[in-house]
Enzyme design. Structure first.
Site, PDB file in Angstrom:
ATOM      1  N   GLU A  77       5.150  -6.620   7.485  1.00 12.89           N
ATOM      2  CA  GLU A  77       4.608  -5.561   8.340  1.00 12.89           C
ATOM      3  C   GLU A  77       5.311  -5.449   9.688  1.00 12.89           C
ATOM      4  O   GLU A  77       5.257  -4.396  10.338  1.00 12.89           O
ATOM      5  CB  GLU A  77       3.101  -5.784   8.562  1.00 12.89           C
ATOM      6  CG  GLU A  77       2.248  -5.476   7.362  1.00 12.89           C
ATOM      7  CD  GLU A  77       2.249  -6.591   6.321  1.00 12.89           C
ATOM      8  OE1 GLU A  77       1.671  -6.390   5.254  1.00 12.89           O
ATOM      9  OE2 GLU A  77       2.833  -7.662   6.599  1.00 12.89           O
ATOM     10  N   GLY A 122      -0.095  -5.147   0.662  1.00 10.95           N
ATOM     11  CA  GLY A 122      -1.353  -4.951  -0.056  1.00 10.95           C
ATOM     12  C   GLY A 122      -1.433  -5.699  -1.367  1.00 10.95           C
ATOM     13  O   GLY A 122      -2.514  -6.075  -1.818  1.00 10.95           O
ATOM     14  N   ASP A 145      -2.069  -7.846   7.517  1.00 12.31           N
ATOM     15  CA  ASP A 145      -3.485  -7.551   7.323  1.00 12.31           C
ATOM     16  C   ASP A 145      -3.952  -8.056   5.970  1.00 12.31           C
ATOM     17  O   ASP A 145      -3.547  -9.121   5.531  1.00 12.31           O
ATOM     18  CB  ASP A 145      -3.745  -6.051   7.521  1.00 12.31           C
ATOM     19  CG  ASP A 145      -3.070  -5.185   6.457  1.00 12.31           C
ATOM     20  OD1 ASP A 145      -1.971  -5.535   5.995  1.00 12.31           O
ATOM     21  OD2 ASP A 145      -3.656  -4.141   6.086  1.00 12.31           O
ATOM     22  N   GLY A 150       0.818  -1.192   0.000  1.00 10.15           N
ATOM     23  CA  GLY A 150       0.000   0.000   0.000  1.00 10.15           C
ATOM     24  C   GLY A 150       0.861   1.254   0.000  1.00 10.15           C
ATOM     25  O   GLY A 150       2.058   1.216   0.299  1.00 10.15           O
TER      26      GLY A 150
END
Length: 371
Positions: free
Chosen positions: A145, A122, A153, A70
């Site tokens: 992450e 992402g 996530d 992301g």
């Protein structure tokens, strides 16, 4: 102005059409921005209801990356402007991203995802839900992450809990970069083919006969033929070959126990020593959030997974290590993050409780059936 997502339709046989969505931000390794997420979502919804669209090809511009994650720089800037607060831009991005990821998981038409090069964060969220996930000899796939104070996530609660043995723990704690065979082994990819097939794939999709068998089966036949020819030339899975060692290293009921064991590891295997080194300097909050995902998320529905991950993502920007992690890795690049807590043992249970508690009365992710 360059389109951030290049949308194309290709003519197939007998009136069939192939939709193609190309992430078009090569300089950023096709990192996902909010406008890109919103464009992907709108187009997938539009194609979902069209009978002539037989399948969707999702890829990234250039050969280096499908998607490196992301656009965390934009979120970092918003967080710096509102320290210690809930940040609207963060909430908007993750809400839109998770809604897109969910749509891909439940999409009725086949989605062929070309996962060559870098697929991280992402990008892996887009990949995880696609029906036909293709990897190559250049694929580098990870959830890194722990190094930026976020957590695995984009549905990580769903797919990490479904991996062999303790691979989910290992990948989440270490940020290990999988090759294509690793991704296939843990259930994040379906077909391993040579990267030189990219141009041929689109051409063959346009030549397929979609009028007979079900569309997913038509694609299975094509990609299986590629794999049968190419697989002997692709690298083997490191994770599969070392599953027993991974299970032993990740064993235990407490995350601190695993972290301590990894800190004492002395290995001459580069993949493992690198994993231990990443964990050693990772966010202690992330370690606990991963453990929470794996312990509390085993029986959640896909919708519940994204709902709970949105809570944690918003809280990471407000109460977690996200801002400091991005600063140290991508802004100042000193690689010396000053985490909120010095070690995994020092993170209070009450702090993790706060990070998994919703900040809203009405959850932004609801009404899934509208898709």
């Amino acid at each position: 102005m360059t389109e951030l997502v290049h949308v194309q339709e290709h003519q197939g046989r007998d009136g069939a059409r192939i939709g193609q969505l190309t992430l078009n931000s090569e300089r950023s390794l096709n990192a996902l921005s909010l406008p890109m997420v919103e464009r992907l979502y709108r187009q997938l919804l539009a194609w979902q209801s069209r009978d002539d669209i037989q399948c969707v090809l999702l890829d990234g511009a250039g050969d280096k990356a499908f998607c490196a994650g992301g656009d965390i720089r934009a979120m970092y800037d918003a967080c710096v402007a509102h320290p210690g607060e809930r940040v609207e831009e963060v909430e908007q991005f993750f809400t839109a991203e998770y809604r897109l990821d969910h749509l891909i998981h439940v999409y009725p038409k086949p989605i062929v995802l070309w996962g060559s090069g870098i697929v991280m964060g992402g990008g892996l969220g887009l990949m995880a839900g696609a029906s036909h996930r293709v990897v190559t000899e250049t694929s580098r796939i990870a959830m890194p992450e722990i190094s930026i104070g976020l957590f695995p996530d984009v549905g990580g609660t769903w797919f990490l809990n479904r991996m062999p043995g303790q691979c989910g723990r290992f990948l989440g704690l270490s940020g290990y970069q999988m090759n294509g065979a690793d991704a296939r082994y843990v259930g994040l990819a379906d077909y391993g083919v040579a990267s030189q097939r990219r141009g041929q794939l689109l051409s063959d999709l346009c030549q397929l006969d979609w009028s007979g068998a079900e569309a997913h089966q038509v694609l299975d036949g094509l990609l299986q033929r590629y794999q049968d020819e190419d697989l002997p030339q692709l690298p083997d899975s490191v994770l599969q070959a070392n599953q027993a060692d991974i299970d032993a290293l990740m064993a235990g009921d407490e995350v601190a126990e695993v972290v301590t064991r990894m800190s004492r590891l002395d290995s001459d295997q580069k993949w493992l020593s690198r994993a231990a080194a990443t964990l050693a300097v990772g966010s202690p909050i992330t370690m606990h959030l991963l453990w929470h995902q794996l312990q509390q998320g085993q029986n959640l529905s896909l919708e519940q997974v994204f709902e709970k991950e949105l809570v944690m993502a918003v809280r990471c920007a407000e109460l977690g290590d996200f801002v400091e992690g991005v600063r140290a890795l991508l802004i100042d690049k000193d690689r010396q993050p000053k985490w909120r807590f010095a070690s995994v043992d020092e993170v209070p249970a009450a702090h993790i409780d706060a990070m998994v508690t919703p900040p809203w009365r009405d959850h932004p992710l609801q009404n899934w059936n509208k898709e």
